[in-house]
Design a protein around this motif. Sequence first.
Motif, mmCIF file in Angstrom:
data_model
loop_
_atom_site.group_PDB
_atom_site.id
_atom_site.type_symbol
_atom_site.label_atom_id
_atom_site.label_comp_id
_atom_site.label_asym_id
_atom_site.label_seq_id
_atom_site.Cartn_x
_atom_site.Cartn_y
_atom_site.Cartn_z
ATOM 1 N N PRO A 97 -48.592 91.073 106.744
ATOM 2 C CA PRO A 97 -47.770 91.202 107.962
ATOM 3 C C PRO A 97 -46.778 90.053 108.131
ATOM 4 N N GLY A 98 -45.540 90.400 108.394
ATOM 5 C CA GLY A 98 -44.515 89.407 108.719
ATOM 6 C C GLY A 98 -43.935 88.646 107.551
ATOM 7 N N VAL A 99 -44.292 89.007 106.328
ATOM 8 C CA VAL A 99 -43.784 88.266 105.171
ATOM 9 C C VAL A 99 -42.341 88.659 104.902
ATOM 10 N N ASP A 100 -41.505 87.650 104.794
ATOM 11 C CA ASP A 100 -40.123 87.838 104.358
ATOM 12 C C ASP A 100 -39.836 86.738 103.338
ATOM 13 N N SER A 101 -38.637 86.711 102.807
ATOM 14 C CA SER A 101 -38.340 85.753 101.732
ATOM 15 C C SER A 101 -38.444 84.310 102.207
ATOM 16 N N MET A 102 -38.070 84.029 103.438
ATOM 17 C CA MET A 102 -38.170 82.650 103.934
ATOM 18 C C MET A 102 -39.622 82.223 104.098
ATOM 19 N N ARG A 103 -40.458 83.095 104.617
ATOM 20 C CA ARG A 103 -41.883 82.749 104.754
ATOM 21 C C ARG A 103 -42.520 82.558 103.380
ATOM 22 N N LEU A 104 -42.141 83.386 102.432
ATOM 23 C CA LEU A 104 -42.677 83.249 101.081
ATOM 24 C C LEU A 104 -42.237 81.917 100.482
ATOM 25 N N LEU A 105 -40.995 81.547 100.690
ATOM 26 C CA LEU A 105 -40.491 80.270 100.188
ATOM 27 C C LEU A 105 -41.244 79.102 100.825
ATOM 28 N N ARG A 106 -41.477 79.170 102.138
ATOM 29 C CA ARG A 106 -42.245 78.112 102.818
ATOM 30 C C ARG A 106 -43.678 78.070 102.302
ATOM 31 N N LEU A 107 -44.254 79.235 102.054
ATOM 32 C CA LEU A 107 -45.610 79.288 101.507
ATOM 33 C C LEU A 107 -45.672 78.591 100.153
ATOM 34 N N LEU A 108 -44.745 78.911 99.274
ATOM 35 C CA LEU A 108 -44.749 78.302 97.941
ATOM 36 C C LEU A 108 -44.522 76.800 98.019
ATOM 37 N N GLY A 109 -43.703 76.355 98.969
ATOM 38 C CA GLY A 109 -43.515 74.914 99.183
ATOM 39 C C GLY A 109 -44.809 74.245 99.626
ATOM 40 N N ALA A 110 -45.547 74.908 100.507
ATOM 41 C CA ALA A 110 -46.828 74.373 100.974
ATOM 42 C C ALA A 110 -47.842 74.345 99.836
ATOM 43 N N VAL A 111 -47.807 75.353 98.968
ATOM 44 C CA VAL A 111 -48.703 75.381 97.808
ATOM 45 C C VAL A 111 -48.375 74.199 96.889
ATOM 46 N N GLU A 112 -47.083 73.959 96.653
ATOM 47 C CA GLU A 112 -46.690 72.823 95.811
ATOM 48 C C GLU A 112 -47.220 71.509 96.377
ATOM 49 N N LEU A 113 -47.058 71.315 97.674
ATOM 50 C CA LEU A 113 -47.538 70.081 98.298
ATOM 51 C C LEU A 113 -49.058 69.991 98.274
ATOM 52 N N GLY A 114 -49.729 71.076 98.631
ATOM 53 C CA GLY A 114 -51.180 71.069 98.725
ATOM 54 C C GLY A 114 -51.886 70.904 97.390
ATOM 55 N N PHE A 115 -51.277 71.440 96.337
ATOM 56 C CA PHE A 115 -51.908 71.379 95.021
ATOM 57 C C PHE A 115 -51.222 70.384 94.087
ATOM 58 N N GLN A 116 -50.196 69.704 94.596
ATOM 59 C CA GLN A 116 -49.444 68.701 93.842
ATOM 60 C C GLN A 116 -48.961 69.255 92.500
ATOM 61 N N VAL A 117 -48.248 70.392 92.605
ATOM 62 C CA VAL A 117 -47.684 71.043 91.434
ATOM 63 C C VAL A 117 -46.218 71.341 91.696
ATOM 64 N N ASN A 118 -45.491 71.691 90.642
ATOM 65 C CA ASN A 118 -44.101 72.115 90.757
ATOM 66 C C ASN A 118 -44.012 73.536 90.238
ATOM 67 N N LEU A 119 -43.834 74.486 91.155
ATOM 68 C CA LEU A 119 -43.792 75.895 90.767
ATOM 69 C C LEU A 119 -42.410 76.326 90.315
ATOM 70 N N GLY A 120 -41.371 75.656 90.772
ATOM 71 C CA GLY A 120 -40.014 76.002 90.403
ATOM 72 C C GLY A 120 -39.479 77.169 91.227
ATOM 73 N N PHE A 121 -38.168 77.298 91.253
ATOM 74 C CA PHE A 121 -37.528 78.342 92.050
ATOM 75 C C PHE A 121 -37.833 79.743 91.540
ATOM 76 N N GLU A 122 -38.106 79.864 90.237
ATOM 77 C CA GLU A 122 -38.391 81.188 89.684
ATOM 78 C C GLU A 122 -39.703 81.757 90.200
ATOM 79 N N ALA A 123 -40.534 80.931 90.801
ATOM 80 C CA ALA A 123 -41.838 81.390 91.306
ATOM 81 C C ALA A 123 -41.679 82.484 92.357
ATOM 82 N N ILE A 124 -40.629 82.420 93.157
ATOM 83 C CA ILE A 124 -40.479 83.391 94.248
ATOM 84 C C ILE A 124 -40.382 84.825 93.723
ATOM 85 N N VAL A 125 -39.798 85.021 92.552
ATOM 86 C CA VAL A 125 -39.710 86.374 91.995
ATOM 87 C C VAL A 125 -40.929 86.727 91.144
ATOM 88 N N GLN A 126 -41.714 85.715 90.767
ATOM 89 C CA GLN A 126 -42.891 85.955 89.933
ATOM 90 C C GLN A 126 -44.136 86.281 90.750
#
Length: 101
Positions: free
Chosen positions: A43-72
């Motif tokens: 519910p409520g997922v859009d591209s901006m929320r997905l981008l914020r989610l992936l940013g939070a994952v990067e910070l929380g897990f100390q990884v670099n997912l890269g911009f291509e992650a959003i389409v993967q």
Amino acid sequence: MSSTHLTPQEREQLYSVIREKLDLNGAGCREQVENTTVVRELPGVDSMRLLRLLGAVELGFQVNLGFEAIVQVRTVEDIERLICESRERYGDRVRSSGGRP
């Protein structure tokens, strides 16, 4: 050698980040988060929320997912795979540089 899966604690951390960033903790929300959950169908997922989610994952897990992650990312398992792949890439860089990141 790195793991291709998160530990049960890390997986629960990932689910928690997803619930928090996609605002799934509300009283009216009954969405369960599992590895097979299709992220874009939550519910409520859009591209901006997905981008914020992936940013939070990067910070929380100390990884670099890269911009291509959003389409993967299709499922939660895809996010887990990207975390593990990022850890593997980082480990390879450290090993090839003689222990220096």
